[in-house]
Design a protein around this motif. Structure first.
Motif, PDB file in Angstrom:
ATOM      1  N   ASN A 134       0.826  -1.201   0.000  1.00 46.78           N
ATOM      2  CA  ASN A 134       0.000   0.000   0.000  1.00 46.78           C
ATOM      3  C   ASN A 134       0.865   1.257   0.000  1.00 46.78           C
ATOM      4  OD1 ASN A 134      -2.184  -1.655   0.051  1.00 46.78           O
ATOM      5  ND2 ASN A 134      -2.723  -1.283   2.188  1.00 46.78           N
ATOM      6  N   TYR A 135       1.951   1.211   0.763  1.00 46.64           N
ATOM      7  CA  TYR A 135       2.839   2.369   0.808  1.00 46.64           C
ATOM      8  C   TYR A 135       3.483   2.609  -0.558  1.00 46.64           C
ATOM      9  CZ  TYR A 135       6.965   5.205   1.558  1.00 46.64           C
ATOM     10  OH  TYR A 135       7.921   6.175   1.440  1.00 46.64           O
ATOM     11  N   VAL A 136       3.955   1.541  -1.202  1.00 50.02           N
ATOM     12  CA  VAL A 136       4.612   1.687  -2.500  1.00 50.02           C
ATOM     13  C   VAL A 136       3.666   2.339  -3.508  1.00 50.02           C
ATOM     14  CG1 VAL A 136       5.558   0.413  -4.469  1.00 50.02           C
ATOM     15  CG2 VAL A 136       6.225  -0.214  -2.146  1.00 50.02           C
ATOM     16  N   ILE A 137       2.395   1.907  -3.512  1.00 50.55           N
ATOM     17  CA  ILE A 137       1.421   2.449  -4.458  1.00 50.55           C
ATOM     18  C   ILE A 137       1.067   3.891  -4.108  1.00 50.55           C
ATOM     19  CG2 ILE A 137      -0.926   2.212  -5.341  1.00 50.55           C
ATOM     20  CD1 ILE A 137      -0.657  -0.823  -4.912  1.00 50.55           C
ATOM     21  N   SER A 138       0.745   4.149  -2.846  1.00 53.28           N
ATOM     22  CA  SER A 138       0.327   5.498  -2.455  1.00 53.28           C
ATOM     23  C   SER A 138       1.468   6.493  -2.616  1.00 53.28           C
ATOM     24  CB  SER A 138      -0.181   5.491  -1.009  1.00 53.28           C
ATOM     25  OG  SER A 138       0.838   5.047  -0.116  1.00 53.28           O
ATOM     26  N   ASN A 139       2.693   6.074  -2.321  1.00 53.56           N
ATOM     27  CA  ASN A 139       3.838   6.971  -2.472  1.00 53.56           C
ATOM     28  C   ASN A 139       4.104   7.274  -3.944  1.00 53.56           C
ATOM     29  OD1 ASN A 139       6.135   8.408  -1.263  1.00 53.56           O
ATOM     30  ND2 ASN A 139       7.382   6.891  -2.342  1.00 53.56           N
ATOM     31  N   ALA A 140       3.905   6.275  -4.814  1.00 50.04           N
ATOM     32  CA  ALA A 140       4.089   6.497  -6.248  1.00 50.04           C
ATOM     33  C   ALA A 140       3.084   7.514  -6.778  1.00 50.04           C
ATOM     34  CB  ALA A 140       3.954   5.174  -7.005  1.00 50.04           C
ATOM     35  N   LEU A 183      16.209  -6.353  -3.419  1.00 49.27           N
ATOM     36  CA  LEU A 183      15.023  -6.043  -4.205  1.00 49.27           C
ATOM     37  C   LEU A 183      15.057  -4.547  -4.489  1.00 49.27           C
ATOM     38  CD1 LEU A 183      12.419  -7.282  -5.354  1.00 49.27           C
ATOM     39  CD2 LEU A 183      11.288  -6.717  -3.212  1.00 49.27           C
ATOM     40  N   ARG A 184      14.910  -4.171  -5.745  1.00 52.70           N
ATOM     41  CA  ARG A 184      14.977  -2.761  -6.119  1.00 52.70           C
ATOM     42  C   ARG A 184      13.601  -2.290  -6.571  1.00 52.70           C
ATOM     43  NH1 ARG A 184      18.910  -0.523 -10.857  1.00 52.70           N
ATOM     44  NH2 ARG A 184      17.644  -1.945 -12.092  1.00 52.70           N
ATOM     45  N   ILE A 185      13.151  -1.166  -6.013  1.00 52.42           N
ATOM     46  CA  ILE A 185      11.875  -0.572  -6.403  1.00 52.42           C
ATOM     47  C   ILE A 185      12.165   0.798  -7.006  1.00 52.42           C
ATOM     48  CG2 ILE A 185       9.652   0.297  -5.589  1.00 52.42           C
ATOM     49  CD1 ILE A 185       9.633  -1.878  -3.525  1.00 52.42           C
ATOM     50  N   ARG A 186      11.700   0.989  -8.237  1.00 48.02           N
ATOM     51  CA  ARG A 186      11.940   2.245  -8.937  1.00 48.02           C
ATOM     52  C   ARG A 186      10.618   2.818  -9.441  1.00 48.02           C
ATOM     53  NH1 ARG A 186      16.493   1.792 -13.360  1.00 48.02           N
ATOM     54  NH2 ARG A 186      15.343  -0.050 -14.047  1.00 48.02           N
ATOM     55  N   TYR A 187      10.549   4.155  -9.485  1.00 49.27           N
ATOM     56  CA  TYR A 187       9.411   4.871 -10.047  1.00 49.27           C
ATOM     57  C   TYR A 187       9.853   5.550 -11.343  1.00 49.27           C
ATOM     58  CZ  TYR A 187       7.234   4.618  -5.365  1.00 49.27           C
ATOM     59  OH  TYR A 187       6.704   4.190  -4.179  1.00 49.27           O
ATOM     60  N   ARG A 188       8.954   5.602 -12.315  1.00 56.33           N
ATOM     61  CA  ARG A 188       9.191   6.432 -13.500  1.00 56.33           C
ATOM     62  C   ARG A 188       8.423   7.731 -13.303  1.00 56.33           C
ATOM     63  NH1 ARG A 188      11.244   5.665 -18.439  1.00 56.33           N
ATOM     64  NH2 ARG A 188      11.236   3.398 -18.264  1.00 56.33           N
ATOM     65  N   ILE A 189       9.171   8.814 -13.140  1.00 53.69           N
ATOM     66  CA  ILE A 189       8.582  10.124 -12.909  1.00 53.69           C
ATOM     67  C   ILE A 189       9.039  11.054 -14.021  1.00 53.69           C
ATOM     68  CG2 ILE A 189       8.366  12.048 -11.291  1.00 53.69           C
ATOM     69  CD1 ILE A 189       9.108  10.107  -9.051  1.00 53.69           C
ATOM     70  N   ASP A 190       8.081  11.641 -14.735  1.00 55.20           N
ATOM     71  CA  ASP A 190       8.390  12.522 -15.870  1.00 55.20           C
ATOM     72  C   ASP A 190       9.284  11.828 -16.876  1.00 55.20           C
ATOM     73  OD1 ASP A 190       6.869  14.515 -14.736  1.00 55.20           O
ATOM     74  OD2 ASP A 190       8.568  15.531 -13.793  1.00 55.20           O
ATOM     75  N   GLY A 225       3.763  11.411  -8.241  1.00 60.15           N
ATOM     76  CA  GLY A 225       3.429  11.657  -9.639  1.00 60.15           C
ATOM     77  C   GLY A 225       4.040  10.656 -10.596  1.00 60.15           C
ATOM     78  N   ALA A 226       4.277   9.434 -10.129  1.00 61.84           N
ATOM     79  CA  ALA A 226       4.892   8.408 -10.975  1.00 61.84           C
ATOM     80  C   ALA A 226       3.871   7.844 -11.959  1.00 61.84           C
ATOM     81  CB  ALA A 226       5.463   7.283 -10.116  1.00 61.84           C
ATOM     82  N   SER A 227       4.370   7.455 -13.124  1.00 59.62           N
ATOM     83  CA  SER A 227       3.504   6.804 -14.116  1.00 59.62           C
ATOM     84  C   SER A 227       3.642   5.292 -14.066  1.00 59.62           C
ATOM     85  CB  SER A 227       3.841   7.301 -15.517  1.00 59.62           C
ATOM     86  OG  SER A 227       5.191   6.997 -15.841  1.00 59.62           O
ATOM     87  N   ASP A 228       4.782   4.790 -13.563  1.00 61.81           N
ATOM     88  CA  ASP A 228       5.027   3.346 -13.497  1.00 61.81           C
ATOM     89  C   ASP A 228       5.785   3.011 -12.216  1.00 61.81           C
ATOM     90  OD1 ASP A 228       4.449   2.242 -16.498  1.00 61.81           O
ATOM     91  OD2 ASP A 228       5.348   4.236 -16.566  1.00 61.81           O
ATOM     92  N   ILE A 229       5.538   1.796 -11.707  1.00 61.19           N
ATOM     93  CA  ILE A 229       6.275   1.254 -10.564  1.00 61.19           C
ATOM     94  C   ILE A 229       6.979  -0.010 -11.036  1.00 61.19           C
ATOM     95  CG2 ILE A 229       6.123   0.370  -8.205  1.00 61.19           C
ATOM     96  CD1 ILE A 229       3.417   1.810  -7.966  1.00 61.19           C
ATOM     97  N   HIS A 230       8.283  -0.072 -10.841  1.00 64.50           N
ATOM     98  CA  HIS A 230       9.064  -1.247 -11.232  1.00 64.50           C
ATOM     99  C   HIS A 230       9.570  -1.946  -9.968  1.00 64.50           C
ATOM    100  CE1 HIS A 230       9.787  -0.351 -15.662  1.00 64.50           C
ATOM    101  NE2 HIS A 230       9.105   0.692 -15.220  1.00 64.50           N
TER     102      HIS A 230
END
Length: 597
Positions: free
Chosen positions: A220-226, A243-250, A230-235
């Motif tokens: 829930n945190y990963v989704i709400s924080n993304a 484990l690496r979590i990345r956001y695509r922002i702009d 303003g992220a368009s994708d969560i990887h």
């Protein structure tokens, strides 16, 4: 007491001591024992150090009896690997480099990280009935004996580098810190902060299978924080040991967190359950969709899994209706492009193509164009794969290739529904292209997308698909190529003198600026200097001259040259106009466009 009664115990003690140290380690028996060479002389002979360095190191050792010559030489700048190899040779012991991923972590836990750090040893592995123990100093026989008693097994020491010990222990500390960081992150997140909206097909008890509540709160945190960022994708990407979590922002990837690797399976299972996918299938890719409610907003998440060598990679695309509902005049078109494009989408028939790579904003442009139309007076229908956003007043159809509902089949069906405007998500094959062209020639306005690099390439792409050039010339009205560049942050924008390479590119495009706009970086833009994005556009309008040229099947370069001669503004030229207007930077324009000179 007689001497006879005293002697046996003395012999027994000597025997026990000898037996104890016999388990420690002894060099392999050799027929010809080479003369012992001091490591300093050995390294000087090899050219690793010179005579002056050796004299200095020996002087330090005389003043500090608790420091070895090898240790002092490493501190003076000698290569530790070479020094430790010399130590191993002098002691007739094997030398090893330690690969952290091959160290048995359970052995380190048994011996204790603090003990390993304090004693400069590292249990590497078990070979047969012996423990292979890495150590820095071969003279520490008492440490070897302590390890033998602690681990209850015979020990075989090998020489390793102190730096390798530090690297392994540091990686273990990082894993512990990451675990603690995850606990801190999810402390303020509740299980119901992101509410999964049930569809009719879902079972009520699916959420009960999601696992333990910390995993639910973390997802829930990963989704709400993304969404908040303003992220368009969560990887979610499994690496070898983390484990690496990345956001695509702009349009740019940002690494946000590294939870412990052991959470990977639970996180993926939770996401699969949310998307109603098979959690037991890890060998095949899967696609699903999740509708969630976050702070009163409904969001669609498109989930895709991909098996990799390290585990399943998961990508979540965030489909936010707010981000797609952009008015046509807010896309970033200049006045000329906007008026011409608005005129084109008001035409009664013909094909209008929007081109560009994935993530270049094609869907946003098409939806903004449909939103500009009179949906009360016109019958507007779409064929998409998948339907990403739902638009009021428009009939949207989704393809299903497995059951034969292809773009071509859906487009045929729509043409029987008395449409005025048809949007085709993508022209992928000859059949779809021919049906779209026939529709445009029989009185329908058709909007679609292609994956090409620029506007003129759209024409040659249709020819390569198998459409006759004369049909393309007759049916096509306009082609719009676009890219997205990051917009300079409004809160930290400043005027600076352009650097040499920036001034050179500006001069090449006829722009003379003493000052250019630059983002210094602030909290609002994550210290990048950019916030939000703006479009670059290349609009090709087909006139009679171009239609005649298309019937001759020209090459891409030839057609591009003709289009530029007739006044087409290229993507790069439009980008430099936006640089002059202070909307973006030269580096951003160069990043997403190619030179056509």
């Amino acid at each position: 007491m007689s001497e006879e009664s005293i002697d046996p115990p003395a012999v027994s003690v000597e025997h026990e001591v000898a037996e104890a140290f016999s388990d420690v380690w002894t060099p392999e028996a050799q027929a010809d024992v080479a003369p012992v060479i001091e490591i300093g002389e050995m390294l000087r002979t090899q050219g690793v150090i010179d005579a002056g360095q050796l004299t200095t190191a020996r002087g330090v050792c005389e003043k500090s009896s608790d420091r070895t010559l090898a240790e002092v030489l490493v501190e003076m700048g000698a290569d530790e690997v070479v020094v430790q190899e010399a130590v191993a040779n002098a002691a007739s012991m094997p030398f090893e480099r330690v690969e952290p991923e091959r160290v048995d972590l359970k052995l380190i836990e048994r011996l204790g990280q603090a003990y390993c750090d304090e004693s400069s040893v590292l249990p590497l592995r078990i070979a047969g009935s012996r423990l292979i123990l890495g150590m820095v100093d071969p003279d520490e026989l008492l440490v070897v004996d302590e390890v033998r008693h602690k681990m209850s097994m015979t020990v075989k020491p090998v020489i390793i580098c102190r730096g390798d010990i530090a690297s392994v222990l540091e990686s273990l500390k990082e894993d512990e810190q990451e675990t603690e960081a995850v606990d801190d992150i999810i402390a303020g997140i509740e299980e119901d902060d992101v509410e999964v909206v049930k569809t009719e097909e879902e079972q009520v008890d699916l959420e009960k299978q999601a696992g333990e509540s910390p995993v639910i709160r973390f997802v829930n945190y990963v989704i709400s924080n993304a969404v908040r960022e303003g992220a368009s994708d969560i990887h979610i990407e499994p690496q070898e040991k983390k484990l690496r979590i990345r956001y695509r922002i702009d349009g740019i990837m940002f690494e946000t967190m590294n939870p412990p690797y052991h959470m990977h399976a639970a996180i993926v299972s939770r996401l699969k359950i949310m998307a109603n996918l098979d959690i037991s299938e890890r060998r095949l890719p899967q696609d699903g969709r999740v509708r969630v409610r976050l702070s009163g907003r409904k969001l669609d998440l498109r989930l895709s899994t991909l098996p990799t060598a390290q585990g399943e990679k998961v990508v979540l695309r965030i489909l936010d209706t707010r981000s797609i509902q952009v008015p046509l005049d807010h896309l970033g078109m200049d006045d000329d492009h906007f008026l011409i494009w608005k005129h084109q989408i008001e035409q009664p028939h013909g094909i209008i193509l929007v081109t560009g790579p994935t993530g270049s904003g094609k869907t946003t442009t098409l939806y903004a164009s449909l939103g500009q139309m009179d949906r009360a007076r016109l019958n507007i229908s779409t064929v998409e794969d998948p339907v990403e956003y739902h638009l009021a007043g428009i009939s949207q159809c989704q393809t299903h290739d497995k059951i034969g509902m292809t773009f071509a089949a859906a487009l045929r069906a729509l043409l029987r529904q008395d449409p005025d405007v048809v949007m085709v998500g993508e022209i992928r094959d000859t059949e779809t292209a021919l049906i779209a062209i026939q529709a445009s020639l029989t009185g329908h306005l058709v909007l679609s997308t292609l994956h090409t690099n620029d506007a003129p390439s759209s024409i040659t792409r249709l020819i390569n698909v198998g459409v006759e050039p004369y049909l393309i010339g007759a049916a096509t009205n306009a082609c719009l190529a676009q890219r997205l560049v990051r917009r300079i942050c409004d809160k930290c924008r400043v005027q600076v003198e352009p650097e040499a390479h920036v001034a050179e590119h500006l001069a090449m495009h006829g722009i003379d600026l003493n000052q250019v706009t630059h983002g210094e970086g602030c909290e609002a833009c994550r210290n990048t200097g950019y916030a939000g994005r703006v479009g670059l556009y290349e609009l090709l309008i087909l006139d009679d001259h171009l239609r005649d040229k298309i019937t001759g099947d020209p090459s891409v370069s030839e057609l591009r040259r003709i289009c530029v001669e007739r006044g087409m503004v290229t993507l790069r030229e439009d980008g430099f106009k936006k640089v002059a207007a202070g909307q973006t930077t030269v580096d951003e324009v160069l990043r997403v466009t190619e030179s056509t000179i």
